[in-house]
Design a protein around this motif. Structure first.
Motif, PDB file in Angstrom:
ATOM      1  N   ARG A  13       0.856  -1.179   0.000  1.00  0.00           N
ATOM      2  CA  ARG A  13       0.000   0.000   0.000  1.00  0.00           C
ATOM      3  C   ARG A  13       0.891   1.228   0.000  1.00  0.00           C
ATOM      4  O   ARG A  13       1.806   1.352   0.808  1.00  0.00           O
ATOM      5  N   GLU A  14       0.624   2.125  -0.944  1.00  0.00           N
ATOM      6  CA  GLU A  14       1.457   3.312  -1.141  1.00  0.00           C
ATOM      7  C   GLU A  14       2.904   2.904  -1.425  1.00  0.00           C
ATOM      8  O   GLU A  14       3.843   3.610  -1.077  1.00  0.00           O
ATOM      9  N   GLY A  15       3.042   1.735  -2.035  1.00  0.00           N
ATOM     10  CA  GLY A  15       4.381   1.279  -2.408  1.00  0.00           C
ATOM     11  C   GLY A  15       5.178   0.677  -1.275  1.00  0.00           C
ATOM     12  O   GLY A  15       6.381   0.449  -1.418  1.00  0.00           O
ATOM     13  N   ARG A  16       4.507   0.383  -0.119  1.00  0.00           N
ATOM     14  CA  ARG A  16       5.231  -0.166   1.035  1.00  0.00           C
ATOM     15  C   ARG A  16       4.406  -1.268   1.689  1.00  0.00           C
ATOM     16  O   ARG A  16       3.174  -1.280   1.595  1.00  0.00           O
ATOM     17  N   LEU A  17       5.105  -2.172   2.355  1.00  0.00           N
ATOM     18  CA  LEU A  17       4.441  -3.275   3.061  1.00  0.00           C
ATOM     19  C   LEU A  17       5.225  -3.592   4.324  1.00  0.00           C
ATOM     20  O   LEU A  17       6.424  -3.869   4.264  1.00  0.00           O
ATOM     21  N   SER A  18       4.557  -3.554   5.475  1.00  0.00           N
ATOM     22  CA  SER A  18       5.181  -3.894   6.758  1.00  0.00           C
ATOM     23  C   SER A  18       4.694  -5.263   7.203  1.00  0.00           C
ATOM     24  O   SER A  18       3.481  -5.535   7.174  1.00  0.00           O
ATOM     25  N   LEU A  19       5.620  -6.096   7.622  1.00  0.00           N
ATOM     26  CA  LEU A  19       5.259  -7.431   8.124  1.00  0.00           C
ATOM     27  C   LEU A  19       6.428  -7.985   8.931  1.00  0.00           C
ATOM     28  O   LEU A  19       7.583  -7.575   8.744  1.00  0.00           O
ATOM     29  N   PRO A  20       6.151  -8.939   9.848  1.00  0.00           N
ATOM     30  CA  PRO A  20       7.242  -9.540  10.616  1.00  0.00           C
ATOM     31  C   PRO A  20       8.177 -10.339   9.696  1.00  0.00           C
ATOM     32  O   PRO A  20       7.729 -10.917   8.696  1.00  0.00           O
ATOM     33  N   LEU A  21       9.434 -10.363  10.041  1.00  0.00           N
ATOM     34  CA  LEU A  21      10.403 -11.102   9.234  1.00  0.00           C
ATOM     35  C   LEU A  21       9.998 -12.566   9.122  1.00  0.00           C
ATOM     36  O   LEU A  21      10.130 -13.172   8.056  1.00  0.00           O
ATOM     37  N   LYS A  22       9.487 -13.146  10.209  1.00  0.00           N
ATOM     38  CA  LYS A  22       9.094 -14.556  10.186  1.00  0.00           C
ATOM     39  C   LYS A  22       8.010 -14.805   9.143  1.00  0.00           C
ATOM     40  O   LYS A  22       8.033 -15.818   8.437  1.00  0.00           O
ATOM     41  N   GLU A  23       7.073 -13.860   9.029  1.00  0.00           N
ATOM     42  CA  GLU A  23       6.011 -14.009   8.035  1.00  0.00           C
ATOM     43  C   GLU A  23       6.575 -13.913   6.618  1.00  0.00           C
ATOM     44  O   GLU A  23       6.165 -14.660   5.725  1.00  0.00           O
ATOM     45  N   LEU A  24       7.517 -12.999   6.419  1.00  0.00           N
ATOM     46  CA  LEU A  24       8.147 -12.874   5.105  1.00  0.00           C
ATOM     47  C   LEU A  24       8.871 -14.165   4.734  1.00  0.00           C
ATOM     48  O   LEU A  24       8.766 -14.646   3.595  1.00  0.00           O
ATOM     49  N   LEU A  25       9.573 -14.744   5.708  1.00  0.00           N
ATOM     50  CA  LEU A  25      10.280 -16.002   5.435  1.00  0.00           C
ATOM     51  C   LEU A  25       9.301 -17.118   5.093  1.00  0.00           C
ATOM     52  O   LEU A  25       9.558 -17.936   4.207  1.00  0.00           O
ATOM     53  N   SER A  26       8.174 -17.134   5.791  1.00  0.00           N
ATOM     54  CA  SER A  26       7.175 -18.169   5.524  1.00  0.00           C
ATOM     55  C   SER A  26       6.617 -18.031   4.109  1.00  0.00           C
ATOM     56  O   SER A  26       6.439 -19.030   3.399  1.00  0.00           O
ATOM     57  N   VAL A  27       6.362 -16.801   3.684  1.00  0.00           N
ATOM     58  CA  VAL A  27       5.845 -16.566   2.334  1.00  0.00           C
ATOM     59  C   VAL A  27       6.836 -17.078   1.289  1.00  0.00           C
ATOM     60  O   VAL A  27       6.445 -17.644   0.259  1.00  0.00           O
ATOM     61  N   LEU A  28       8.134 -16.910   1.568  1.00  0.00           N
ATOM     62  CA  LEU A  28       9.169 -17.304   0.607  1.00  0.00           C
ATOM     63  C   LEU A  28       9.592 -18.761   0.745  1.00  0.00           C
ATOM     64  O   LEU A  28      10.497 -19.214   0.040  1.00  0.00           O
ATOM     65  N   GLY A  29       8.944 -19.499   1.653  1.00  0.00           N
ATOM     66  CA  GLY A  29       9.240 -20.928   1.772  1.00  0.00           C
ATOM     67  C   GLY A  29      10.361 -21.261   2.724  1.00  0.00           C
ATOM     68  O   GLY A  29      10.933 -22.349   2.646  1.00  0.00           O
ATOM     69  N   GLY A  30      10.672 -20.364   3.658  1.00  0.00           N
ATOM     70  CA  GLY A  30      11.762 -20.633   4.605  1.00  0.00           C
ATOM     71  C   GLY A  30      11.316 -20.529   6.042  1.00  0.00           C
ATOM     72  O   GLY A  30      12.052 -19.999   6.889  1.00  0.00           O
ATOM     73  N   ALA A  31      10.126 -21.027   6.330  1.00  0.00           N
ATOM     74  CA  ALA A  31       9.572 -20.894   7.679  1.00  0.00           C
ATOM     75  C   ALA A  31      10.454 -21.551   8.730  1.00  0.00           C
ATOM     76  O   ALA A  31      10.533 -21.083   9.873  1.00  0.00           O
ATOM     77  N   ASN A  32      11.136 -22.620   8.373  1.00  0.00           N
ATOM     78  CA  ASN A  32      11.944 -23.354   9.355  1.00  0.00           C
ATOM     79  C   ASN A  32      13.436 -23.039   9.247  1.00  0.00           C
ATOM     80  O   ASN A  32      14.253 -23.703   9.884  1.00  0.00           O
ATOM     81  N   LEU A  33      13.773 -22.044   8.460  1.00  0.00           N
ATOM     82  CA  LEU A  33      15.179 -21.713   8.261  1.00  0.00           C
ATOM     83  C   LEU A  33      15.653 -20.777   9.364  1.00  0.00           C
ATOM     84  O   LEU A  33      15.062 -19.724   9.599  1.00  0.00           O
ATOM     85  N   ALA A  34      16.711 -21.194  10.075  1.00  0.00           N
ATOM     86  CA  ALA A  34      17.291 -20.343  11.105  1.00  0.00           C
ATOM     87  C   ALA A  34      17.978 -19.156  10.442  1.00  0.00           C
ATOM     88  O   ALA A  34      18.772 -19.329   9.518  1.00  0.00           O
ATOM     89  N   PHE A  35      17.665 -17.952  10.944  1.00  0.00           N
ATOM     90  CA  PHE A  35      18.186 -16.754  10.291  1.00  0.00           C
ATOM     91  C   PHE A  35      19.224 -16.066  11.164  1.00  0.00           C
ATOM     92  O   PHE A  35      19.122 -16.026  12.385  1.00  0.00           O
ATOM     93  N   ASN A  36      20.229 -15.527  10.504  1.00  0.00           N
ATOM     94  CA  ASN A  36      21.261 -14.736  11.160  1.00  0.00           C
ATOM     95  C   ASN A  36      21.563 -13.546  10.261  1.00  0.00           C
ATOM     96  O   ASN A  36      20.910 -13.333   9.244  1.00  0.00           O
ATOM     97  N   ARG A  37      22.571 -12.773  10.634  1.00  0.00           N
ATOM     98  CA  ARG A  37      22.880 -11.555   9.896  1.00  0.00           C
ATOM     99  C   ARG A  37      23.191 -11.830   8.430  1.00  0.00           C
ATOM    100  O   ARG A  37      22.693 -11.142   7.526  1.00  0.00           O
ATOM    101  N   ASP A  38      24.006 -12.843   8.169  1.00  0.00           N
ATOM    102  CA  ASP A  38      24.404 -13.114   6.788  1.00  0.00           C
ATOM    103  C   ASP A  38      23.206 -13.474   5.923  1.00  0.00           C
ATOM    104  O   ASP A  38      23.111 -13.058   4.757  1.00  0.00           O
TER     105      ASP A  38
END
Length: 698
Positions: free
Chosen positions: A359-384
């Motif tokens: 909306r208005e060219g922007r979307l806010s969501l939790p990182l966990k939700e973004l990972l789930s959308v991209l198929g990485g719900a169970n992927l442990a995330f770090n800085r890299d």
């Protein structure tokens, strides 16, 4: 079968049996036909049998399988027995049996001595080079011969560089037959990499140069894959599909429609160099008028290798991951190491779906939700991995806040991230001091606004208006600042944390920052009473006396008489735009200060263990006889024909910016040093010792 009349009354006739296979005139056994020789069934055809088959010089062709020769009861085709120039007639009975055994078993045992493979190859070579000149029907066998050559190359090409080269050259010769202009617009047939660029490819490149046509990406890729001068790094062979797609993308980014090759002086000419001794003396050549031989140039291939190396560099991390864990290729962990343009169609569709929800060219969501959308719900995330995600999103024209690629702390899975539309050309936004100061202003504002426990909509709207008023910033910078503000509303800066970052700075440095932000707030030429109050809070957070706001505003103004605090609070200030612009350009000192403020923060999540990088195959050109690149190119060109006129070589030397006599002397000296014999002899024409090619290849 023949009938012979006998003078009797009544006359009698007797039928004479036909000559058994291996006797009589030699004949070509067509593809798919079987023949029996010495009691051995030879399936598949594509060979010569009979008693007589002459070469061009009148001797017996070495490929002929003649029933007139003795065949032993046993023979082992796995043992090395045949000489360098194998011949069925000159072979021992045991060698003949070994050869027939290999033929009878389907010509496919990988342990077969290469001499027997060459003996069979001689027959294919004769059918293409000799028979097809006088017998148009011989060309009907070419498709079967092409298939057989490819099959043999797959089995024996890696075992023998010599067979790889000769079979590849015959394959190229067949592919060239009947070909006319614009081969560069067609797909490139499969060729084995040999010591020379395949003639088909050289013709396609030459035609593109003659037509001044941009070189298609697929042809440029085939050139570097098959050129003996080029060695691609590991990523190109381990991830061939990804490398091909990325090379095409980077190629067009760098060269638009494609590389336009110069029409150089060296003209294209092919002389077929036969493997079979039965074809010695055969003058088989092709010329193509004014079509140039661009392999006499080094600059184009250097340019293509730069793009290839850029592509393999980008694929390096992905290649190492796949090399360690092949199953990671289709996971989000692997995709994060690739540009988003290389993601599978399904994954790219998910990215497009995200943009539809902006909306208005922007979307806010939790990182966990973004990972789930991209198929990485169970992927442990770090800085890299978060940084990898940000890079991948940028490739899909999506920016992410926090700006982890510019040093921001990586968010946790529960933290909010903000996605926004960002063309790839604007991916470097965030480096300018003006932007960093504006971002710091928003961070201070969010911390001050949050001090009362709530970030009011009115405050957010006021800051959005401020962003749009900062006309010294680019549109892309303001777009990212709006996303940054969205992120700050969900993750406001802690005022005490900001103070801790700023407190170590000297007082003079904090005063400089305060004055600079005062200039940013007044960028629209007017300072409102609300902005004065805001600046007072910012100055206090910086540890600078709030009363300094007015003196700093005047310092950035027109130099007119001071305005009282009361007047400022009621009316605001109207400032001199030229004076403000001058102040905004003076960012050198601020840049030095911000280098301390915007240092990358340590990530609380542990980084994955990093293994030592695997050795990469370097892209250094193959340098035969220790020659440099230009002399190596001239050497390869020399070896492509047994004879050259001096004028032809003068053109080739000119294309390489070499003096012919000096270059030839250097090449001959290198050949003498390596093999104790010259590479070429004569003045005009110049005869080339092509037998040295075998030694140079080794």
């Amino acid at each position: 079968m023949y009938s012979v009349a006998v003078s009797t009354n009544p006359p009698l006739s007797h039928a004479l049996p036909a000559a058994p296979a291996g006797f009589g005139e030699g004949r070509w056994v067509p593809p798919g036909e079987s023949v029996v020789v010495a009691g051995v069934n030879l399936p598949g055809g594509m060979l010569y049998v009979g008693g007589r088959l002459k070469t061009l010089s009148g001797s017996t062709d070495p490929c002929l399988i003649s029933g007139q020769h003795t065949v032993a009861r046993v023979g082992n085709y796995r043992s090395r027995q045949m000489g360098y120039w194998p011949s069925y007639a000159d072979a021992s009975p045991e060698e003949r049996r070994a050869y027939l055994n290999w033929l009878s078993e389907g010509r496919s045992n990988p342990d077969c001595d290469i001499g027997y493979v060459f003996l069979f190859f001689y027959g294919l070579e004769r059918r293409v080079i000799v028979d097809s000149r006088d017998d148009p029907a011989a060309r009907n066998d070419w498709q079967a011969i092409i298939a057989e050559l490819r099959r043999l190359l797959a089995i024996y090409g890696q075992k023998s560089g010599s067979f790889n080269r000769y079979a590849g050259e015959l394959l190229s010769w067949i592919e060239l037959d009947g070909k006319s202009g614009q081969l560069y617009k067609q797909s490139v047939p499969d060729f084995q990499r040999t010591y020379e660029l395949p003639p088909y490819l050289r013709l396609a490149l030459g035609q593109a140069a003659a037509d001044r046509a941009p070189l298609p990406a697929h042809l440029a890729l085939a050139w570097i894959r098959l050129s003996p001068e080029c060695y691609l790094r590991t990523a190109a062979s381990r991830c061939p599909n990804e490398f091909e797609r990325l090379f095409a993308q980077r190629y067009h980014e760098a060269l638009g429609p494609g590389l336009v090759l110069p029409k150089n002086r060296t003209k294209l000419k092919f002389v077929y160099q036969a493997a079979s001794a039965g074809l010695r003396g055969a003058n088989v050549s092709l010329t193509f008028g004014d079509v140039p031989d661009v392999t006499a140039l080094t600059a184009p291939i250097k340019k293509l290798m730069e793009i290839a190396n850029q592509s393999t560099d980008e694929l390096g991390s992905y290649s190492r991951l796949v090399g360690k864990d092949p199953g990671a290729a289709g996971t989000l962990e692997g995709l994060l190491l690739l540009p988003a343009t290389l993601w599978p169609t399904a994954a790219q569709a998910k990215l497009r779906e995200l943009t539809l929800h902006m909306r208005e060219g922007r979307l806010s969501l939790p990182l966990k939700e973004l990972l789930s959308v991209l198929g990485g719900a169970n992927l442990a995330f770090n800085r890299d991995r978060v940084r990898g995600l940000a890079r991948a999103l940028e490739g899909a024209d999506i920016g992410m806040e926090p700006h982890v690629l510019r040093g921001a702390k990586a968010p946790g899975e529960a933290d909010t991230v903000v996605l926004f539309a960002q063309p790839l050309m604007n991916s470097d936004v965030g480096s300018r001091t003006e932007y960093q100061m504006a971002a710091l202003t928003l961070q201070l504002a969010s911390a001050v606004a949050q001090a009362d426990g709530e970030f009011h909509d009115l405050e957010v709207a006021h800051l959005r208006a401020e962003i749009e008023g900062w006309v010294h910033l680019t549109l892309a910078e303001r777009r990212r600042l709006h996303a940054h503000l969205d992120w700050l509303t969900a993750s406001p800066m802690n005022l005490s944390a900001l103070k801790r970052k700023l407190e170590p700075l000297p007082t003079a440095a904090r005063e400089t920052l305060a004055a600079f932000m005062a200039a940013l707030v007044q960028a629209d030429g007017v300072v409102s009473p609300d902005e004065v109050k805001f600046l007072e809070k910012v100055y206090k957070a910086l540890g600078v006396e709030p009363k300094r706001v007015f003196s700093d505003i005047h310092a950035a103004g027109s130099g007119s008489a001071p305005v009282s605090t009361v007047q400022a609070e009621k009316q605001g200030f109207r400032l001199n735009a030229e004076r403000i612009a001058t102040l905004q350009q003076d960012t050198v000192r601020v840049s030095a200060l911000l280098s301390k403020i915007f240092a990358e923060e340590a990530d609380s999540a542990p980084a994955p263990a990093v293994s030592a990088p695997e050795p990469e195959l370097e892209d250094e050109a193959n340098a035969p006889l220790g020659l440099d690149q230009d002399h190596s190119a001239l050497l390869r060109l020399l070896l492509s024909r047994p004879e050259w006129t001096r004028s032809e070589l003068e053109d080739a030397a000119a294309d390489l910016d070499l003096m012919l006599d000096g270059a030839m002397e250097q090449i001959n000296e290198a050949a003498f040093e390596a093999f104790d014999e010259p590479l070429f002899e004569g003045e005009d024409p110049i005869a080339v010792n092509t037998k040295l090619l075998e030694k140079i290849e080794a």
